[in-house]
Design an enzyme around this catalytic site. Structure first.
Site, PDB file in Angstrom:
ATOM      1  N   ARG A  11      -1.773  -2.661 -17.927  1.00  0.00           N
ATOM      2  CA  ARG A  11      -1.558  -1.763 -16.580  1.00  0.00           C
ATOM      3  C   ARG A  11      -0.617  -0.965 -16.756  1.00  0.00           C
ATOM      4  O   ARG A  11       0.568  -1.114 -16.886  1.00  0.00           O
ATOM      5  CB  ARG A  11      -1.258  -2.671 -15.340  1.00  0.00           C
ATOM      6  CG  ARG A  11      -1.227  -1.813 -14.077  1.00  0.00           C
ATOM      7  CD  ARG A  11      -1.249  -3.137 -12.915  1.00  0.00           C
ATOM      8  NE  ARG A  11      -0.376  -4.096 -13.067  1.00  0.00           N
ATOM      9  CZ  ARG A  11       0.888  -4.106 -12.532  1.00  0.00           C
ATOM     10  NH1 ARG A  11       1.544  -2.950 -12.103  1.00  0.00           N
ATOM     11  NH2 ARG A  11       1.774  -5.119 -12.586  1.00  0.00           N
ATOM     12  N   TYR A  52      11.313  -3.481 -12.212  1.00  0.00           N
ATOM     13  CA  TYR A  52      11.137  -4.820 -13.009  1.00  0.00           C
ATOM     14  C   TYR A  52      10.733  -4.770 -14.313  1.00  0.00           C
ATOM     15  O   TYR A  52      10.671  -5.641 -15.160  1.00  0.00           O
ATOM     16  CB  TYR A  52      10.224  -5.842 -12.276  1.00  0.00           C
ATOM     17  CG  TYR A  52       8.897  -5.359 -11.882  1.00  0.00           C
ATOM     18  CD1 TYR A  52       7.979  -5.409 -12.901  1.00  0.00           C
ATOM     19  CD2 TYR A  52       8.512  -4.844 -10.555  1.00  0.00           C
ATOM     20  CE1 TYR A  52       6.558  -5.043 -12.534  1.00  0.00           C
ATOM     21  CE2 TYR A  52       7.319  -4.324 -10.388  1.00  0.00           C
ATOM     22  CZ  TYR A  52       6.377  -4.564 -11.341  1.00  0.00           C
ATOM     23  OH  TYR A  52       4.978  -4.037 -11.169  1.00  0.00           O
ATOM     24  N   HIS A  92       1.401  -1.870  -9.503  1.00  0.00           N
ATOM     25  CA  HIS A  92       0.503  -3.125  -9.149  1.00  0.00           C
ATOM     26  C   HIS A  92      -0.338  -2.391  -7.789  1.00  0.00           C
ATOM     27  O   HIS A  92      -1.645  -2.745  -7.769  1.00  0.00           O
ATOM     28  CB  HIS A  92       1.195  -4.251  -8.629  1.00  0.00           C
ATOM     29  CG  HIS A  92       0.529  -5.498  -8.100  1.00  0.00           C
ATOM     30  ND1 HIS A  92       0.009  -5.801  -6.905  1.00  0.00           N
ATOM     31  CD2 HIS A  92      -0.327  -6.426  -8.934  1.00  0.00           C
ATOM     32  CE1 HIS A  92      -0.707  -6.873  -6.590  1.00  0.00           C
ATOM     33  NE2 HIS A  92      -0.737  -7.192  -7.997  1.00  0.00           N
TER      34      HIS A  92
END
Length: 348
Positions: free
Chosen positions: A239, A252, A243
């Site tokens: 990805r 993160y 998200h």
């Protein structure tokens, strides 16, 4: 069974020129859709959106493996797979604006998108079992991300499929992150594919950024499923973005130097380069495909913007084939509530 099929010359695959270009066309279409949908969300056109940039080849390849009477059981991030399977772009845009999911009235074998993680996996096993009971030759492809394998529904669904030999391909798109949690913090298993062994059937890995390889692997898995042998396919991809539009991956995630380039490279650029090297794609054809995708997308946005506002009762119409007593009570409550309050105030 675990394998990763890398890029090969086209004559070493089961596919010809037209099939290779058809895959490219859908990778372009779905990339353009993702870019436009993200831009629309940023301007407030829809409340939220789950980007899938970097996963187009994986989803398009899997969709092209499905036969017309097969069933697709999607999630909220499977928009590319749905579009490649034939779902109108306008349906997906309208769903993101709060409309019922089948606004166009299409009759494709596609279940509603599952937003709760992994809840669709037992459903997929049940659909496969129903196909067996009905002596139907259709198979089921259930899409989910690697984070779903940490949910109980994953284990229950695969267990039922294995026990009842349900014709289901469990298509796990491993993008290495479940929101902010990296794969190595989700499971101690070396691969996700190997988890299938616990349920009595096979698992396999595939290079998820190679649409030809994904199509071949999922096609073989579907044939196995039709013979009573479910398969867990782990599509290795990555990805590239957030998200969802409410996520900030910079908090993160750092660049993953431990992953191979074939996995983190842009699948559209990689496949375009491959097709040019195979002598199948030139600037003129690429520009034509891009222009057609943009025209289709513009029409889809127009269709979504011109759609009449849904009636309030529609929220109750697509839960069950017939309204239950509880739904009738809720509908009656909403009707009395709107009569007692200013409609404009309620809508605001």
């Amino acid at each position: 069974m675990n394998r990763v099929i890398g890029e090969r010359d086209l004559d070493e695959t089961p596919y010809g020129d037209e099939e290779a270009i058809a895959l490219y066309r859908d990778v372009v279409r779905t990339r353009r859709f993702d870019e436009r949908a993200l831009a629309l969300q940023r301007r407030g056109w829809m409340s939220g959106y789950p980007p899938y940039k970097g996963q187009e080849a994986s989803q398009v390849g899997a969709a092209h493996a499905l036969a017309g009477d097969d069933w697709l059981v999607p999630t909220y991030r499977s928009n590319a797979m749905q579009i490649a399977f034939g779902v109108p772009m306008s349906d997906i845009l309208l769903f993101r604006r709060g409309y019922a999911e089948y606004t166009s009235g299409h009759d494709l074998n596609v279940f509603p998108q599952a937003v709760p993680i992994a809840t669709q996996i037992p459903h997929a096993a049940g659909i496969g079992m129903a196909a067996n009971y009905a002596d139907d030759d259709a198979a089921v492809c259930c899409y989910f991300g690697d984070g779903a394998t940490s949910e109980g529904d994953f284990h229950e669904g695969l267990n039922f499929a294995g026990v009842f030999e349900a014709p289901v391909v469990f298509f796990c798109e491993n993008n290495d992150w479940a929101i902010s949690l990296p794969r190595e913090k989700q499971t101690a298993s070396d691969t996700i594919a190997q988890k299938a062994e616990a349920y009595g059937f096979s698992g396999t890995q595939v290079d998820g950024n190679d649409p030809l390889a994904v199509r071949e692997t999922v096609s073989e898995a579907l044939e196995s499923a039709r013979e009573g042998e479910p398969v867990l396919v782990e599509s290795l991809t990555y990805r590239q973005g957030a998200h969802t539009t409410s996520d900030d991956p910079s908090r993160y995630r750092e660049e993953r130097d431990d992953l191979p380039e074939w996995r983190t490279a842009d699948p559209l650029e990689r496949y375009e380069t491959y097709l040019r090297e195979q002598g199948l794609l030139d600037d003129e054809l690429a520009e034509t495909i891009e222009a057609e995708a943009d025209d289709e997308l513009a029409e889809a946005v127009d269709t979504a913007e011109e759609a009449p506002a849904p009636e309030r009762d529609e929220i109750f119409d697509h839960v069950y084939a017939e309204r239950t007593p509880r739904l009738e009570e809720q509908k009656a409550w909403l009707e009395s509530f709107t009569e007692e309050h200013d409609v404009q105030e309620l809508e605001h």
